[in-house]
Design an enzyme around this catalytic site. Structure first.
Site, PDB file in Angstrom:
ATOM      1  N   SER A 249     -17.283  38.649  -8.355  1.00 48.80           N
ATOM      2  CA  SER A 249     -15.918  39.150  -8.489  1.00 48.80           C
ATOM      3  C   SER A 249     -15.026  38.013  -8.963  1.00 48.80           C
ATOM      4  O   SER A 249     -15.383  36.829  -8.801  1.00 48.80           O
ATOM      5  CB  SER A 249     -15.424  39.664  -7.126  1.00 48.80           C
ATOM      6  OG  SER A 249     -14.020  39.899  -7.136  1.00 48.80           O
TER       7      SER A 249
ATOM      8  N   TYR B 272     -13.591  39.283   2.096  1.00 52.37           N
ATOM      9  CA  TYR B 272     -14.185  39.679   0.822  1.00 52.37           C
ATOM     10  C   TYR B 272     -14.295  38.482  -0.112  1.00 52.37           C
ATOM     11  O   TYR B 272     -15.353  38.220  -0.708  1.00 52.37           O
ATOM     12  CB  TYR B 272     -13.346  40.785   0.187  1.00 52.37           C
ATOM     13  CG  TYR B 272     -13.888  41.299  -1.119  1.00 52.37           C
ATOM     14  CD1 TYR B 272     -14.902  42.253  -1.142  1.00 52.37           C
ATOM     15  CD2 TYR B 272     -13.384  40.841  -2.339  1.00 52.37           C
ATOM     16  CE1 TYR B 272     -15.402  42.741  -2.340  1.00 52.37           C
ATOM     17  CE2 TYR B 272     -13.879  41.317  -3.544  1.00 52.37           C
ATOM     18  CZ  TYR B 272     -14.889  42.265  -3.546  1.00 52.37           C
ATOM     19  OH  TYR B 272     -15.391  42.733  -4.738  1.00 52.37           O
TER      20      TYR B 272
END
Length: 251
Positions: free
Chosen positions: A142, A155
């Site tokens: 990501s 995250y």
């Protein structure tokens, strides 16, 4: 030249592929000629995704229902699937809450799913790849592998860890013929991001922050995945490739 991107005769497992990004990535691999194995925890939803992809592509599609956080289930599933040429570690979860308020169980859930899951599945699949002397592993990272935002500490920590796990897999397995890379999407329109997409303030911020001036679609990720899975990238190893419309290139 076309053979550089041909996945005919290759078998690929895509974790977390019952829908969203994973389903699009699996469809892209199938479109390039791979035999695709879908994965998810919900067997009914997984079967629906399998049937839909088989009808869409006209190719055989398999399904393997297992939880990436269950090491025993992972080992059994990988053994049942048989030799794999390509692994896409896509399974991931998100939790949005200020760090001071995040329950430890949620932090652990993120670690178990996003990071340990990729380690567990990656190691199980890589054992066979190492024995055969070839294989491609793509970890879905990501832009949060490099960038932090308030409210998603767990995250971001797991995606940063996944980027380094990618490099570590390369360091250990490249000498045995494996290519291990990461694909780092920017902000993508999916069911999981619908609340952000529909938030006018956040939508304006993303469009202004991204040089391309828009959100990504799931299809924007497919070309890079096929490249990382195909012979065209045989000397690309240990890299994390951002597919983000330029978001990480600018301040």
């Amino acid at each position: 030249m076309s053979g550089l991107f041909d996945l005919s005769g290759k078998r690929a497992l895509v974790t977390g592929s019952s829908g969203g990004i994973g389903a699009a990535l699996a469809a892209g691999l199938a479109g390039a000629g791979a035999e695709v194995v879908l994965n998810g925890r919900d067997a009914d939803r997984l079967e629906a995704a399998r049937a839909a992809l088989a009808e869409r592509t006209g190719r055989p599609v398999r399904a393997a229902a297992f939880d990436v956080t269950d090491a025993t289930a992972v080992e059994e599933a990988v053994r049942d699937i048989g030799p794999l040429d390509i692994l896409v570690n896509n399974t991931g979860v998100q939790h949005r809450e200020p760090m001071l308020d995040v329950p430890l169980r949620q932090w652990q859930r993120l670690l178990d799913t996003n990071l340990t899951g990729a380690f567990t599945v990656g190691r199980a699949v890589a054992a066979g790849m190492v024995e055969r002397g070839a294989g491609k592993i793509v970890n879905i990272c990501s832009v949060q592998s490099w960038l932090a935002r308030p409210g998603i500490a767990g995250y971001a920590a797991t995606k940063g860890g996944l980027a380094m796990l990618t490099k570590s897999m390369c360091a250990e397995w490249a000498p045995h013929g494996l290519c291990v890379n990461g694909l780092a999407p920017g902000y993508v329109v999916t069911e999981l991001t619908s609340a952000l997409v529909n938030d006018p303030e956040f939508d304006r911020w993303i469009r202004a922050r991204t040089p391309a001036g828009r959100w990504a679609t799931v299809d924007d990720l497919v070309g890079t995945l096929v490249w990382l899975s195909a012979p065209a990238s045989d000397f690309v190893n240990g890299q994390v490739i951002a597919v983000d419309g330029g978001l990480t290139a600018v301040i």
